[in-house]
Design a protein around this motif. Structure first.
Motif, PDB file in Angstrom:
ATOM      1  N   PRO A 168       0.816  -1.228   0.091  1.00 51.14           N
ATOM      2  CA  PRO A 168      -0.185   0.204   0.085  1.00 51.14           C
ATOM      3  C   PRO A 168       0.837   1.255   0.083  1.00 51.14           C
ATOM      4  O   PRO A 168       2.079   1.174   0.579  1.00 51.14           O
ATOM      5  N   ARG A 169       0.409   2.396  -0.667  1.00 48.25           N
ATOM      6  CA  ARG A 169       1.368   3.469  -0.777  1.00 48.25           C
ATOM      7  C   ARG A 169       1.832   4.192   0.304  1.00 48.25           C
ATOM      8  O   ARG A 169       2.880   4.434   0.498  1.00 48.25           O
ATOM      9  N   GLU A 170       1.097   4.259   1.424  1.00 48.33           N
ATOM     10  CA  GLU A 170       1.436   4.773   2.667  1.00 48.33           C
ATOM     11  C   GLU A 170       2.391   3.812   3.477  1.00 48.33           C
ATOM     12  O   GLU A 170       3.335   4.368   4.028  1.00 48.33           O
ATOM     13  N   GLU A 171       2.280   2.580   3.371  1.00 51.27           N
ATOM     14  CA  GLU A 171       3.390   1.651   3.955  1.00 51.27           C
ATOM     15  C   GLU A 171       4.579   1.709   3.172  1.00 51.27           C
ATOM     16  O   GLU A 171       5.681   1.657   3.804  1.00 51.27           O
ATOM     17  N   ALA A 172       4.714   1.960   1.886  1.00 48.11           N
ATOM     18  CA  ALA A 172       5.908   2.084   1.157  1.00 48.11           C
ATOM     19  C   ALA A 172       6.561   3.295   1.375  1.00 48.11           C
ATOM     20  O   ALA A 172       7.707   3.291   1.599  1.00 48.11           O
ATOM     21  N   ILE A 173       5.880   4.384   1.659  1.00 49.55           N
ATOM     22  CA  ILE A 173       6.398   5.694   1.945  1.00 49.55           C
ATOM     23  C   ILE A 173       6.999   5.675   3.493  1.00 49.55           C
ATOM     24  O   ILE A 173       8.283   5.955   3.648  1.00 49.55           O
ATOM     25  N   GLU A 174       6.469   4.780   4.457  1.00 47.63           N
ATOM     26  CA  GLU A 174       7.051   4.527   5.802  1.00 47.63           C
ATOM     27  C   GLU A 174       8.146   3.732   5.757  1.00 47.63           C
ATOM     28  O   GLU A 174       9.187   4.036   6.300  1.00 47.63           O
ATOM     29  N   LEU A 175       8.242   2.844   5.063  1.00 44.87           N
ATOM     30  CA  LEU A 175       9.189   1.620   4.650  1.00 44.87           C
ATOM     31  C   LEU A 175      10.574   2.485   4.224  1.00 44.87           C
ATOM     32  O   LEU A 175      11.672   2.444   4.720  1.00 44.87           O
ATOM     33  N   LEU A 176      10.172   3.422   3.111  1.00 46.01           N
ATOM     34  CA  LEU A 176      11.428   4.180   2.495  1.00 46.01           C
ATOM     35  C   LEU A 176      11.751   5.339   3.458  1.00 46.01           C
ATOM     36  O   LEU A 176      13.169   5.591   3.471  1.00 46.01           O
ATOM     37  N   GLU A 177      10.958   5.993   3.953  1.00 48.15           N
ATOM     38  CA  GLU A 177      11.351   7.026   5.184  1.00 48.15           C
ATOM     39  C   GLU A 177      12.393   6.172   6.064  1.00 48.15           C
ATOM     40  O   GLU A 177      13.362   6.721   6.349  1.00 48.15           O
ATOM     41  N   LYS A 178      11.940   5.040   6.544  1.00 45.59           N
ATOM     42  CA  LYS A 178      12.799   4.246   7.660  1.00 45.59           C
ATOM     43  C   LYS A 178      14.156   3.850   6.948  1.00 45.59           C
ATOM     44  O   LYS A 178      15.269   3.874   7.555  1.00 45.59           O
ATOM     45  N   GLN A 179      14.101   3.555   5.683  1.00 48.87           N
ATOM     46  CA  GLN A 179      15.405   3.086   4.966  1.00 48.87           C
ATOM     47  C   GLN A 179      16.294   4.220   4.805  1.00 48.87           C
ATOM     48  O   GLN A 179      17.552   4.107   4.676  1.00 48.87           O
ATOM     49  N   LEU A 180      15.746   5.339   4.450  1.00 48.38           N
ATOM     50  CA  LEU A 180      16.349   6.678   4.203  1.00 48.38           C
ATOM     51  C   LEU A 180      16.922   6.982   5.351  1.00 48.38           C
ATOM     52  O   LEU A 180      18.263   7.455   5.429  1.00 48.38           O
ATOM     53  N   THR A 181      16.423   6.869   6.613  1.00 47.77           N
ATOM     54  CA  THR A 181      16.987   7.553   7.853  1.00 47.77           C
ATOM     55  C   THR A 181      17.985   6.208   7.934  1.00 47.77           C
ATOM     56  O   THR A 181      19.362   6.866   8.566  1.00 47.77           O
ATOM     57  N   GLN A 182      17.914   5.161   8.034  1.00 45.79           N
ATOM     58  CA  GLN A 182      18.883   4.407   8.189  1.00 45.79           C
ATOM     59  C   GLN A 182      20.014   4.343   7.621  1.00 45.79           C
ATOM     60  O   GLN A 182      21.399   4.361   7.872  1.00 45.79           O
ATOM     61  N   ALA A 183      19.974   4.711   6.017  1.00 42.85           N
ATOM     62  CA  ALA A 183      21.006   4.898   5.272  1.00 42.85           C
ATOM     63  C   ALA A 183      21.977   6.035   5.527  1.00 42.85           C
ATOM     64  O   ALA A 183      23.040   6.212   5.452  1.00 42.85           O
ATOM     65  N   ARG A 184      21.171   7.165   5.870  1.00 42.78           N
ATOM     66  CA  ARG A 184      21.885   8.377   6.315  1.00 42.78           C
ATOM     67  C   ARG A 184      22.688   8.343   7.518  1.00 42.78           C
ATOM     68  O   ARG A 184      23.893   8.734   7.639  1.00 42.78           O
ATOM     69  N   ALA A 185      21.899   7.442   8.367  1.00 42.57           N
ATOM     70  CA  ALA A 185      22.774   7.171   9.755  1.00 42.57           C
ATOM     71  C   ALA A 185      24.122   6.449   9.436  1.00 42.57           C
ATOM     72  O   ALA A 185      25.196   6.536  10.054  1.00 42.57           O
ATOM     73  N   ALA A 186      23.888   5.167   8.682  1.00 42.29           N
ATOM     74  CA  ALA A 186      25.053   4.480   8.218  1.00 42.29           C
ATOM     75  C   ALA A 186      26.110   5.107   7.641  1.00 42.29           C
ATOM     76  O   ALA A 186      27.266   4.933   7.881  1.00 42.29           O
ATOM     77  N   LEU A 187      25.508   6.204   6.570  1.00 42.19           N
ATOM     78  CA  LEU A 187      26.559   7.007   5.941  1.00 42.19           C
ATOM     79  C   LEU A 187      27.431   7.867   7.027  1.00 42.19           C
ATOM     80  O   LEU A 187      28.757   7.883   6.980  1.00 42.19           O
ATOM     81  N   LYS A 188      26.717   8.495   8.050  1.00 39.91           N
ATOM     82  CA  LYS A 188      27.266   9.255   9.008  1.00 39.91           C
ATOM     83  C   LYS A 188      28.393   8.405   9.879  1.00 39.91           C
ATOM     84  O   LYS A 188      29.517   8.567  10.108  1.00 39.91           O
ATOM     85  N   ASP A 189      27.989   7.162  10.361  1.00 41.25           N
ATOM     86  CA  ASP A 189      28.678   6.108  10.910  1.00 41.25           C
ATOM     87  C   ASP A 189      29.958   5.683  10.043  1.00 41.25           C
ATOM     88  O   ASP A 189      31.123   5.756  10.659  1.00 41.25           O
ATOM     89  N   LEU A 190      29.999   5.617   8.990  1.00 39.30           N
ATOM     90  CA  LEU A 190      31.028   5.030   8.035  1.00 39.30           C
ATOM     91  C   LEU A 190      32.009   6.215   7.993  1.00 39.30           C
ATOM     92  O   LEU A 190      33.096   5.987   8.163  1.00 39.30           O
ATOM     93  N   THR A 191      31.544   7.469   7.930  1.00 36.48           N
ATOM     94  CA  THR A 191      32.420   8.569   7.915  1.00 36.48           C
ATOM     95  C   THR A 191      33.210   8.722   9.190  1.00 36.48           C
ATOM     96  O   THR A 191      34.516   9.013   9.404  1.00 36.48           O
ATOM     97  N   GLU A 192      32.448   8.458  10.252  1.00 40.35           N
ATOM     98  CA  GLU A 192      33.173   8.670  11.605  1.00 40.35           C
ATOM     99  C   GLU A 192      34.214   7.490  11.665  1.00 40.35           C
ATOM    100  O   GLU A 192      35.151   7.792  12.276  1.00 40.35           O
ATOM    101  N   ASP A 193      33.703   6.294  11.270  1.00 43.80           N
ATOM    102  CA  ASP A 193      34.803   5.237  11.581  1.00 43.80           C
ATOM    103  C   ASP A 193      35.856   5.401  10.492  1.00 43.80           C
ATOM    104  O   ASP A 193      36.889   4.861  10.881  1.00 43.80           O
ATOM    105  N   GLN A 194      35.477   5.778   9.342  1.00 46.98           N
ATOM    106  CA  GLN A 194      36.899   6.200   8.516  1.00 46.98           C
ATOM    107  C   GLN A 194      37.921   7.187   9.247  1.00 46.98           C
ATOM    108  O   GLN A 194      39.250   7.061   9.129  1.00 46.98           O
ATOM    109  N   GLY A 195      37.302   8.151   9.744  1.00 53.67           N
ATOM    110  CA  GLY A 195      37.992   8.989  10.664  1.00 53.67           C
ATOM    111  C   GLY A 195      39.028   8.351  11.621  1.00 53.67           C
ATOM    112  O   GLY A 195      40.105   8.620  12.074  1.00 53.67           O
ATOM    113  N   MET A 196      38.254   7.462  12.661  1.00 58.12           N
ATOM    114  CA  MET A 196      38.926   6.884  13.718  1.00 58.12           C
ATOM    115  C   MET A 196      40.076   6.060  13.200  1.00 58.12           C
ATOM    116  O   MET A 196      41.141   5.778  13.462  1.00 58.12           O
ATOM    117  N   LEU A 197      39.602   5.240  11.794  1.00 57.82           N
ATOM    118  CA  LEU A 197      40.612   4.085  11.334  1.00 57.82           C
ATOM    119  C   LEU A 197      41.826   4.863  10.903  1.00 57.82           C
ATOM    120  O   LEU A 197      42.975   4.526  10.937  1.00 57.82           O
TER     121      LEU A 197
END
Length: 190
Positions: free
Chosen positions: A128-157
């Protein structure tokens, strides 16, 4: 950690990054290690492990940077569909059929509430469209957080790699000084 699709996501890299300790007292360190060759070999193994880990982080970050715009684009398209549906109008859009070949389409989003999301590995699911939007919002949030974490990890490494390079240079310099000192002592005895 669980991802939005129920599969295990990759653990945070910072938890597995080895810590390089700066050698404050090179003489004490070298007495403990025994020889410059042994110390350099140990530091080189550590350095190689860090560089290998750095390469994996760079690859993961590159993949994530490719996925993020795709998720954003799909999310924005679904939001536009939702807005048109709430107005009770069909969505008129252009889409790419092939490279540089576009077609105009009238999508009756006000009549149908289902969308298909491409999940990869030749799998597409209907939501359903609403459920797909919620899923993509969640994936977008997770992807942005993962990118931020990877950038921090690269700095530490990067810090660990730099510390190891400095340590290797200090051991090498100590070895050069030690060889000169031993040579001077041998010449003084003769």
């Amino acid at each position: 950690r669980k991802s939005s699709m129920g599969a295990e996501s990759e653990p945070r890299v910072a938890d597995s990054i080895p810590v390089a300790t700066f050698i404050d007292d090179i003489d004490t360190f070298m007495k403990k290690e025994g020889s410059a060759e042994a110390a350099l070999e140990k530091l080189q193994r550590f350095y190689s492990a860090c560089k290998s880990m750095e390469q994996r982080l760079v690859q993961r970050k590159a993949k994530l940077k490719v996925k993020l715009p795709e998720i954003e684009s799909t999310y924005n398209a679904l939001c536009q569909m939702q807005a048109q549906a709430e107005r009770g109008e069909a969505l008129v859009t252009h889409y790419e059929l092939a490279q540089s070949v576009f077609a105009k389409a009238r999508v009756p989003v006000h009549e149908e509430n289902k969308v298909g999301l491409w999940l990869g590995a030749n799998v597409m699911l209907e939501y359903p469209r609403e459920e797909a939007i919620e899923l993509l919002e969640k994936q977008l949030t997770q992807a942005r957080a993962a990118l931020k974490d990877l950038t921090e990890d690269q700095g530490m490494l990067r810090d660990q790699i730099t510390t190891t390079e400095v340590n290797m240079a200090r051991v090498f310099n100590w070895d050069v000084k030690d060889r000169r000192r031993k040579k001077a002592e041998t010449e003084a005895e003769s």
